[in-house]
Design a protein around this motif. Structure first.
Motif, mmCIF file in Angstrom:
data_model
loop_
_atom_site.group_PDB
_atom_site.id
_atom_site.type_symbol
_atom_site.label_atom_id
_atom_site.label_comp_id
_atom_site.label_asym_id
_atom_site.label_seq_id
_atom_site.Cartn_x
_atom_site.Cartn_y
_atom_site.Cartn_z
ATOM 1 N N SER A 190 -2.120 5.460 -9.754
ATOM 2 C CA SER A 190 -1.199 4.326 -9.717
ATOM 3 C C SER A 190 -0.226 4.375 -10.882
ATOM 4 O O SER A 190 -0.546 4.874 -11.964
ATOM 5 C CB SER A 190 -1.977 3.014 -9.766
ATOM 6 O OG SER A 190 -2.784 2.851 -8.630
ATOM 7 N N GLY A 237 0.361 -0.381 -4.940
ATOM 8 C CA GLY A 237 0.421 0.991 -4.459
ATOM 9 C C GLY A 237 1.801 1.627 -4.447
ATOM 10 O O GLY A 237 1.977 2.789 -4.810
ATOM 11 N N PRO A 259 -7.270 5.948 -2.796
ATOM 12 C CA PRO A 259 -6.127 5.228 -3.380
ATOM 13 C C PRO A 259 -6.418 4.746 -4.784
ATOM 14 O O PRO A 259 -7.558 4.521 -5.167
ATOM 15 C CB PRO A 259 -5.952 4.043 -2.424
ATOM 16 C CG PRO A 259 -7.312 3.824 -1.841
ATOM 17 C CD PRO A 259 -7.916 5.193 -1.713
ATOM 18 N N GLY A 260 -5.350 4.579 -5.549
ATOM 19 C CA GLY A 260 -5.461 3.970 -6.864
ATOM 20 C C GLY A 260 -5.719 4.925 -8.005
ATOM 21 O O GLY A 260 -5.668 4.521 -9.176
ATOM 22 N N PRO A 294 -4.643 -1.504 -4.812
ATOM 23 C CA PRO A 294 -3.644 -0.635 -4.163
ATOM 24 C C PRO A 294 -2.824 -1.308 -3.067
ATOM 25 O O PRO A 294 -1.731 -0.830 -2.759
ATOM 26 C CB PRO A 294 -4.475 0.523 -3.603
ATOM 27 C CG PRO A 294 -5.887 0.054 -3.605
ATOM 28 C CD PRO A 294 -6.003 -0.926 -4.726
ATOM 29 N N TRP A 331 0.829 -1.212 0.000
ATOM 30 C CA TRP A 331 0.000 0.000 0.000
ATOM 31 C C TRP A 331 0.860 1.256 0.000
ATOM 32 O O TRP A 331 1.885 1.311 0.675
ATOM 33 C CB TRP A 331 -0.895 -0.015 1.239
ATOM 34 C CG TRP A 331 -1.996 0.993 1.240
ATOM 35 C CD1 TRP A 331 -1.921 2.296 1.611
ATOM 36 C CD2 TRP A 331 -3.360 0.767 0.868
ATOM 37 N NE1 TRP A 331 -3.150 2.912 1.487
ATOM 38 C CE2 TRP A 331 -4.051 1.994 1.036
ATOM 39 C CE3 TRP A 331 -4.062 -0.343 0.415
ATOM 40 C CZ2 TRP A 331 -5.418 2.126 0.777
ATOM 41 C CZ3 TRP A 331 -5.419 -0.207 0.147
ATOM 42 C CH2 TRP A 331 -6.084 1.008 0.324
#
Length: 358
Positions: free
Chosen positions: A153, A81, A149-150, A77, A44
């Motif tokens: 990426s 991540g 998140p993501g 993620p 992560w």
């Protein structure tokens, strides 16, 4: 103190924490090669996770700048991540299956709020009540999507080709396409004798596909731009024609079961043997669940109503808002599979659409 486990034969695992998640951590694997260490997944994107990853590498006398390459089992993620940060520090290449690279590319290109717009439309279409949609619309208005998140990426620069050996000097690591958890999930078969000479054919880095005590989430593949997603079972199809992630997953399980590996090195929990036995357990679990859903569908239900009645690890009224979205996607995937098998069908003229067993 970083938690490092040696698995023998130039393979180690590092426990990289996932913040505020019951899974606790991702097992990032380090594979020694003749051109330098290669990571299988990275963990992560969080300062504490980076500290654990670099600290674990240091315990192996590896600086992050020494990393030669990063092989990603799938785009989520907690696996992908930190890949971009590793590449920035080392110049390492990043490899991923094309179907998941496509997800990363489209996610990066999408306006962040479009994901919430898509999710709200999708949930409304499957029967979610208005009080469930209100927080999504509030989040859209506040712009909170920019922190999730993501969204940014790292784009991979190498493609993992199913069935082929990866270009790793001195190692035999073959890609096994195992879609279901994501459209481009791969397991990685280390085709080398087990260092403890356990019976079987090498070892398998299984990502989230095969875990010793967890059934991975299987939801739908669709993305907010509604462009097609590659499905190995049904070719190039979009949401209107309907991919079958659960069908993909079950077929992938059987493919992995036939490998006869000596040991599985998953991305969560712990290493284990008897991959074929675990595959049978998961196939039986999903067959029992599908049978149970057919019983529920004796009366027409929307996907949301079906999810409310399914068995989860806690009562529906105790499942958090975000987890309900995941649960409904899983219900849809099981329902999609039943429709593909001809064991359930949509009830004409219903809105939101209801389904019934046939």
């Amino acid at each position: 103190m970083p938690q490092v486990n040696e698995h023998g034969g130039g393979v180690w695992s590092l426990r990289v924490p996932i913040p505020d998640n019951p899974l606790g951590h991702t097992l990032v694997h380090v594979l020694d090669t003749d051109r330098g260490p290669v990571l299988v997944d990275t963990g992560w994107d969080d300062p504490a996770s980076w500290t654990e990853l670099t600290g674990g590498l240091a315990a192996l006398d590896i600086d992050v700048s020494d990393i030669h390459g990063v092989v990603i089992t799938h785009h989520h993620p907690d696996h992908h991540g930190l890949s971009g940060r590793v590449r920035e520090a080392s110049g390492a290449w990043i490899a991923m299956h094309a179907a998941d690279t496509d997800v990363v590319r489209r996610t990066r290109a999408a306006e962040p709020g479009s994901w919430l717009d898509y999710l709200a439309r999708k949930l409304a279409a499957v029967g979610a009540p208005e009080d469930h949609l209100v927080p999504l619309r509030a989040a859209r208005a506040s712009g909170r999507m920019r922190t999730l998140p993501g969204l940014r990426s790292a784009l991979p620069d190498r493609e993992i080709v199913p069935g082929e050996l990866l270009d790793l000097a001195g190692r035999r690591l073959r890609a096994i396409w195992t879609p279901g958890h994501t459209p481009g999930h791969v397991c990685l078969h280390l085709e080398e004798e087990h260092p403890s000479r356990l019976p079987g054919h090498g070892r398998l880095f299984s990502g989230d596909h095969l875990l010793p005590g967890i059934t991975p989430h299987i939801g739908l593949y669709e993305d907010p731009d509604d462009s097609p997603t590659l499905s190995p079972s049904f070719g190039q199809e979009g949401p209107s024609s309907g991919t079958d992630p659960l069908g993909d997953y079950l077929a992938s399980l059987e493919r992995v079961g036939r490998l006869g590996v000596a040991e599985v090195l998953p991305a969560h929990q712990h290493a284990f043997t008897d991959a074929a036995g675990r595959v049978r357990e998961l196939l039986d679990h999903h067959e029992e669940r599908l049978t149970g859903l057919l019983g529920l569908l004796a009366t027409p239900l929307t996907p949301w109503q079906l999810a409310e009645r399914m068995e989860w690890n806690r009562p529906w009224d105790q499942i958090p808002h975000g987890s309900r979205n995941i649960a409904v996607s899983e219900a849809e995937a099981h329902l999609r599979h039943l429709v593909k098998l001809g064991r359930a069908e949509a009830v004409q003229g219903t809105e939101p659409v209801e389904y019934v067993a046939v």
